[in-house]
Enzyme design. Sequence first.
Site, short mmCIF file in Angstrom:
data_model
loop_
_atom_site.label_atom_id
_atom_site.label_comp_id
_atom_site.label_asym_id
_atom_site.label_seq_id
_atom_site.Cartn_x
_atom_site.Cartn_y
_atom_site.Cartn_z
N GLU A 55 0.83 -1.21 0.00
CA GLU A 55 0.00 0.00 0.00
C GLU A 55 0.86 1.26 0.00
O GLU A 55 0.62 2.19 -0.78
CB GLU A 55 -0.93 0.01 1.22
CG GLU A 55 -1.86 -1.19 1.31
CD GLU A 55 -1.30 -2.30 2.17
OE1 GLU A 55 -2.09 -2.98 2.85
OE2 GLU A 55 -0.06 -2.51 2.16
N ALA A 157 6.29 -37.59 -6.09
CA ALA A 157 6.33 -37.90 -7.52
C ALA A 157 6.13 -39.39 -7.66
O ALA A 157 6.80 -40.18 -6.99
CB ALA A 157 7.66 -37.47 -8.13
N SER A 171 14.84 -43.83 -7.46
CA SER A 171 13.66 -43.02 -7.81
C SER A 171 14.00 -41.84 -8.70
O SER A 171 13.17 -40.97 -8.91
CB SER A 171 12.99 -42.51 -6.53
OG SER A 171 13.87 -41.68 -5.80
N ASP A 203 19.10 -41.06 -2.08
CA ASP A 203 19.12 -40.13 -3.21
C ASP A 203 20.19 -39.05 -3.10
O ASP A 203 20.54 -38.42 -4.10
CB ASP A 203 17.75 -39.46 -3.37
CG ASP A 203 16.65 -40.43 -3.77
OD1 ASP A 203 16.98 -41.57 -4.14
OD2 ASP A 203 15.46 -40.05 -3.69
N LEU A 207 18.41 -30.35 -2.32
CA LEU A 207 17.24 -29.61 -1.85
C LEU A 207 17.42 -28.10 -1.97
O LEU A 207 16.90 -27.33 -1.17
CB LEU A 207 16.88 -29.99 -0.41
CG LEU A 207 16.56 -31.47 -0.17
CD1 LEU A 207 16.20 -31.71 1.29
CD2 LEU A 207 15.44 -31.96 -1.07
N GLU A 259 9.36 -33.25 1.21
CA GLU A 259 9.72 -33.89 -0.05
C GLU A 259 9.99 -35.39 0.08
O GLU A 259 10.48 -36.02 -0.84
CB GLU A 259 10.95 -33.19 -0.65
CG GLU A 259 10.64 -31.82 -1.21
CD GLU A 259 11.54 -31.45 -2.37
OE1 GLU A 259 11.80 -32.30 -3.24
OE2 GLU A 259 11.99 -30.28 -2.40
N GLY A 261 10.98 -39.19 2.26
CA GLY A 261 10.37 -40.24 1.47
C GLY A 261 9.06 -40.76 2.04
O GLY A 261 8.35 -40.06 2.77
N VAL A 264 8.49 -40.54 6.04
CA VAL A 264 8.17 -39.19 6.54
C VAL A 264 6.83 -38.73 5.99
O VAL A 264 6.01 -38.15 6.71
CB VAL A 264 9.30 -38.21 6.16
CG1 VAL A 264 8.87 -36.77 6.40
CG2 VAL A 264 10.55 -38.53 6.97
#
Length: 330
Positions: A55, A157, A171, A203, A207, A259, A261, A264
């Site tokens: 504003e 995913a 993965s 993996d 991140l 994210e 696996g 979690v």
Amino acid sequence: MNSVNDSKFMIQAVEVAKEARLHSSPNPWVGSVVVSNGEIISKAATGPPGEPHAEAQALLEAGEKAQGATLYTTLEPCNHYGKTGPCTEAIINAQISRVVVAIKDPDEQVSGSGIRTLLDAGIEVELGPGATEVLEQLAPYLCHRDTGRPYVVLKLAATLDGRIAAPDGSSVWITGEEARADVHQLRAESDAVCVGAGTVRSDDPQLTVRAVEGIDPRRIVVGEIPEGALVQPAESWTGDLNELLKNLGNQGVLQLLIEGGADVAGRFHRDGLVDRYVIYIAPAFLGGDDGKALFTGSGAPTMEQIQRGRFTSITQLGNDVRVDLILEEN
């Protein structure tokens, strides 16, 4: 000004607010538009902490043209001194005649006082145009102010047959480049990102934000962080997940991205801690029941106890599909 014009100009303010999404946190990402005689004369978004709110910046850019004009803003103007002065004061000093506000600010320092101050100053205030869009846009901020904890987004995913990893644990990569870039956008919009130690071991993710512009989120690992992991610098958490959310909320984290696996993800899901599910589905099959499912642990034992929700959006990303889901309250 009729309701059609109010909605039209508020949508412009919502679009402007998107500019602040990646830099305003822990302040809300707000957009404002100043309109005179049916024409936009200035527009602005909230700056990084310590810089002007939407504003005040829009009024500064409008200058003397703001006199007698209408200000559209996606969130109730603040009415207190912090790192910047109150926006209500800037609005009154600019001699704005009318203010259109999408939603009230639930923050206890505002919570209706901004609107009351404007009304007491003789300024006309309209509340409600664009509320649906702003409630969606500011969901993380509103969740934080209402509950004291971050808005939790669970990202997964999966293949079309619901598997997030092959039997050997691999993965990378289930989805294509467009979907992966979209995940980086989610990271950029989040103040912190969380994974399990198993995902770090299998993996070794960074991140970080790479495929889009944005600041790297805080990295949190549930469990012990392996030595030399690429996720470093990161924080290890071994306690109750509710306590994790409480601590992050106290530290000003508005949005937490989970994210994985599967362990979690399953824990956050079963504890009812997920506000939004974002699932990227690839047009691919692992073709058996030995791949890793979305969640580990026990699910609903009967169809009567199944958890249902609603899709809020379905988006094509290259060959993949992003599905956004919010669960219904039981």
